[in-house]
Write an enzyme that holds these catalytic residues in place. Structure first.
Site, PDB file in Angstrom:
ATOM      1  N   ASN A 187       0.757  -1.349   0.189  1.00 39.34           N
ATOM      2  CA  ASN A 187       0.123   0.212   0.041  1.00 39.34           C
ATOM      3  C   ASN A 187       1.056   1.246   0.005  1.00 39.34           C
ATOM      4  O   ASN A 187       2.063   1.134  -0.158  1.00 39.34           O
ATOM      5  CB  ASN A 187      -0.850  -0.095   0.978  1.00 39.34           C
ATOM      6  N   HIS A 224      23.510  -0.772  12.062  1.00 35.25           N
ATOM      7  CA  HIS A 224      24.813   0.093  12.274  1.00 35.25           C
ATOM      8  C   HIS A 224      25.342  -0.562  13.459  1.00 35.25           C
ATOM      9  O   HIS A 224      24.601  -0.960  14.507  1.00 35.25           O
ATOM     10  CB  HIS A 224      24.401   1.337  12.519  1.00 35.25           C
ATOM     11  N   GLY A 278      -0.616  -1.498   8.694  1.00 28.98           N
ATOM     12  CA  GLY A 278      -0.176  -0.206   8.593  1.00 28.98           C
ATOM     13  C   GLY A 278       0.719   0.292   9.539  1.00 28.98           C
ATOM     14  O   GLY A 278       0.630   0.016  10.846  1.00 28.98           O
ATOM     15  N   ALA A 300      -1.398  -3.230  13.234  1.00 25.42           N
ATOM     16  CA  ALA A 300      -0.943  -1.971  12.935  1.00 25.42           C
ATOM     17  C   ALA A 300      -0.120  -1.338  14.082  1.00 25.42           C
ATOM     18  O   ALA A 300      -0.487  -1.470  15.238  1.00 25.42           O
ATOM     19  CB  ALA A 300      -2.125  -1.223  12.621  1.00 25.42           C
ATOM     20  N   LYS A 328       4.508  -8.728  19.929  1.00 22.26           N
ATOM     21  CA  LYS A 328       4.545  -9.803  20.933  1.00 22.26           C
ATOM     22  C   LYS A 328       3.225 -10.877  20.233  1.00 22.26           C
ATOM     23  O   LYS A 328       2.366 -10.032  19.737  1.00 22.26           O
ATOM     24  CB  LYS A 328       4.421  -9.640  22.235  1.00 22.26           C
ATOM     25  N   ARG A 376      -2.105 -14.093  20.026  1.00 20.73           N
ATOM     26  CA  ARG A 376      -3.263 -15.192  19.891  1.00 20.73           C
ATOM     27  C   ARG A 376      -2.757 -16.192  18.701  1.00 20.73           C
ATOM     28  O   ARG A 376      -2.239 -15.551  17.807  1.00 20.73           O
ATOM     29  CB  ARG A 376      -4.654 -14.994  19.843  1.00 20.73           C
TER      30      ARG A 376
END
Length: 183
Positions: free
Chosen positions: A77, A107, A134, A152, A172, A175
């Site tokens: 998108n 880095h 997003g 998102a 994390k 479910r």
């Protein structure tokens, strides 16, 4: 660079390759959106290792393009960035929401090493049938398993297994996603 070792990004060969990519990105990002033939030619030139049906909503940004390996039916998108210093392997049927950022470049943690302006990179792999929401950031070296959904705004700092919904900063597992028997 492709071995994951420290390298100088200002190397003239790398700088020239990035300049060529920037020129193609500019053409992609300002092209007549209705001109499907022109759009397809730019996509094929920018991403020689992607399936021909790769779909990108401009603007889009990347370092090299040729380190992006995309399967069938991959959709980016608006306003996505892929720092493809190392390979970014994307499976089939993968959806990226707007503003997704995929970073293979990294880095040195040591400030004295960082003063040398050297960098390194780690590859990223995203399995089949994933949905990346997003504003997700995927950090260097990450693998996201097949059929996984990343919520998102998440920052993915560790590998995420298959068939889960994961979200947050740091990302994390929330479910398990049960496989569907329906098509």
């Amino acid at each position: 660079m492709l071995k994951g070792e420290l390298y100088d990004a200002s190397d003239p060969v790398l700088a020239d390759e990035r300049a060529k990519t920037r020129n193609l990105l500019h053409k992609l990002n300002v092209s007549d959106y209705g001109n499907k033939e022109k759009y397809t030619k730019i996509i094929q030139k920018l991403f020689p290792n992607a399936n021909s049906d790769l779909c990108i909503e401009p603007p889009f940004y990347c370092d090299y393009g040729y380190n992006i390996f995309a399967g069938e039916k991959v959709f980016f998108n608006f306003n996505c960035t892929v720092l493809d210093v190392m390979p970014v392997k994307i499976g089939n049927n993968v959806l990226f929401g707007p503003n997704v950022q995929i970073y293979t470049a990294t880095h040195p943690m040591n400030h004295i090493e960082r003063k040398k302006w050297l960098e390194s990179a780690k590859p990223i792999t995203i399995g089949d049938d994933c949905w990346i929401g997003g504003n997700v950031v995927i950090c260097p070296g990450i693998t996201i398993g097949p059929r996984t959904v990343i919520g998102a705004g998440s920052v993915v700092t560790k590998n995420i297994q298959s068939d889960v919904f994961a979200a947050g900063n740091p990302c994390k597992i929330i479910r398990t996603i049960q496989p569907s028997n329906k098509n």
